[in-house]
Write a protein that holds these residues in place. Structure first.
Motif, PDB file in Angstrom:
ATOM      1  N   SER A 127       0.830  -1.204   0.000  1.00 37.05           N
ATOM      2  CA  SER A 127       0.000   0.000   0.000  1.00 37.05           C
ATOM      3  C   SER A 127       0.869   1.260   0.000  1.00 37.05           C
ATOM      4  N   LEU A 128       1.930   1.245   0.781  1.00 34.66           N
ATOM      5  CA  LEU A 128       2.855   2.382   0.780  1.00 34.66           C
ATOM      6  C   LEU A 128       3.547   2.519  -0.575  1.00 34.66           C
ATOM      7  N   THR A 146      -7.835  12.662   3.478  1.00 31.70           N
ATOM      8  CA  THR A 146      -8.480  11.465   2.932  1.00 31.70           C
ATOM      9  C   THR A 146      -8.751  10.466   4.045  1.00 31.70           C
ATOM     10  N   ALA A 147      -7.788  10.284   4.934  1.00 27.57           N
ATOM     11  CA  ALA A 147      -7.970   9.355   6.049  1.00 27.57           C
ATOM     12  C   ALA A 147      -9.154   9.775   6.920  1.00 27.57           C
ATOM     13  N   THR A 198       0.382  16.826  -0.741  1.00 27.58           N
ATOM     14  CA  THR A 198       0.403  15.613   0.072  1.00 27.58           C
ATOM     15  C   THR A 198       0.147  15.924   1.540  1.00 27.58           C
ATOM     16  N   HIS A 199       0.656  17.044   1.989  1.00 28.89           N
ATOM     17  CA  HIS A 199       0.527  17.422   3.402  1.00 28.89           C
ATOM     18  C   HIS A 199      -0.942  17.459   3.832  1.00 28.89           C
ATOM     19  N   GLY A 222       1.312   4.221  -3.097  1.00 25.63           N
ATOM     20  CA  GLY A 222       1.385   5.674  -3.027  1.00 25.63           C
ATOM     21  C   GLY A 222       2.637   6.206  -3.699  1.00 25.63           C
ATOM     22  N   LEU A 282      -3.620  16.278   1.655  1.00 24.54           N
ATOM     23  CA  LEU A 282      -4.399  15.214   1.011  1.00 24.54           C
ATOM     24  C   LEU A 282      -4.437  13.932   1.824  1.00 24.54           C
ATOM     25  N   VAL A 283      -3.294  13.483   2.316  1.00 25.97           N
ATOM     26  CA  VAL A 283      -3.237  12.183   2.990  1.00 25.97           C
ATOM     27  C   VAL A 283      -4.049  12.186   4.288  1.00 25.97           C
ATOM     28  N   PRO A 284      -3.793  13.089   5.234  1.00 24.46           N
ATOM     29  CA  PRO A 284      -4.613  13.080   6.453  1.00 24.46           C
ATOM     30  C   PRO A 284      -6.074  13.420   6.185  1.00 24.46           C
ATOM     31  N   SER A 288     -11.474  12.056  -1.934  1.00 25.61           N
ATOM     32  CA  SER A 288     -11.406  10.933  -1.008  1.00 25.61           C
ATOM     33  C   SER A 288     -12.424   9.845  -1.357  1.00 25.61           C
TER      34      SER A 288
END
Length: 299
Positions: free
Chosen positions: A181-182, A229-230, A222-223, A185, A225-227, A290
């Motif tokens: 999964s990592l 989306t989570a 990314t800063h 990304g 987007l990732v959190p 998301s």
């Protein structure tokens, strides 16, 4: 009168055997040696043991000899099929020992290996290395582990010589799941970077001139987007006032058109438009990006 041999020092570090000495396997063995662990090494091409032997490793002439030398055996091969082929004939020698498999594979393959190991009283720990060889034993590296937790905890101090240790669960397939999964990304980022440089390159923009802006932009996106989306996936709330799927559906053809005008292949991005179209058709136009993660889960 000769005295009896002295017992090993209580401070002596556990011995380890490493089988598979490609770039990564060699880096793992070198890190163990540097940390003071007696290390036995084996590789199908015996010449690869030479540089490690010069650092103090003990070359093993056969896989059986390598396995016999240590209670902890680390495999670092090309494919998981190779792991099964190599260790199946050694099951009896491995009995009661711990096998840590750092070979890249799928969750299903890890679970199959764990089931095989359990039948032979072998403690199996699967590992996903989140580093390139030069990063091993540096602060930026970490390795994901799953499987036999008791065996992992027993050998955690030794494994810490390789990289930071991150336990992800007793399901042996979890380390591979997190690893892949990592990497997913990472490959998505690589695709975007490659496409961006292809497009600007066609226009004659010097790569070094464009690179700082691209790096800053990806970092900024990314800063958040990732959190973000989570959080949306955790709550099930995907509505957004930032960038809706409907807006992206309307804008994405411009990217494809620009690729075509420049003579740049769109093969890395061709699948995005149908996914955006499906999202809007299913009534998710007001949602953020998301929502795409949920749509992908449904196939």
């Amino acid at each position: 009168m000769s005295s009896a041999p002295s017992a090993p020092s209580a401070s002596a570090k556990p011995s380890v055997s490493v089988l598979g000495l490609g770039n990564m396997g060699s880096a793992l063995a070198a890190a163990l040696l540097k940390a003071g662990h007696p290390t036995t090494v084996w590789n199908r091409t015996a010449a690869k043991t030479g540089p490690l032997a010069a650092q103090g490793a003990t070359p093993a002439g056969t896989p059986l000899a390598a396995v016999a030398a240590s209670p902890l055996v680390i495999a670092c091969l090309t494919l998981n099929d190779h792991v099964r082929d190599l260790f199946e004939p050694l099951a009896e020698e491995l009995r009661g020992k711990t096998l840590v498999n750092t070979t890249n594979g799928t969750p299903a393959q890890a679970r199959e290996l764990a089931a095989w190991a359990a039948k032979h009283d072998i403690a199996y720990v699967d590992a996903g290395i989140m580093a390139i060889p030069p990063m091993i034993a540096t602060p930026g590296a970490y390795i994901l582990y799953s499987g036999d937790e008791e065996a992992f905890q027993e050998h955690r101090g030794t494994l810490a010589a390789l990289a930071d240790t991150k336990w992800v669960g007793q399901d042996a397939g979890l380390a591979a799941l997190w690893d892949l999964s990592l990497l997913t990304g990472m490959y998505g980022m690589i695709q975007g970077v490659a496409q961006a440089f292809a497009l600007t390159g066609r226009a004659g923009v010097p790569p070094k001139e464009f690179a700082p802006l691209l790096a800053d932009w990806i970092t900024a996106m990314t800063h958040g987007l990732v959190p973000g989306t989570a959080a949306a996936l955790e709550s099930g709330q995907h509505l957004t006032d930032v960038s809706s799927l409907e807006v992206n559906q309307a804008a994405f053809p411009n990217l494809l058109a620009a690729f075509a005008e420049a003579g740049v292949s769109d093969e890395l991005f061709a699948g995005v438009q149908p996914l955006l179209d499906r999202a809007v058709e299913q009534g998710h136009g007001a949602d953020g990006l998301s929502r795409l993660a949920e749509l992908l889960q449904r196939g």
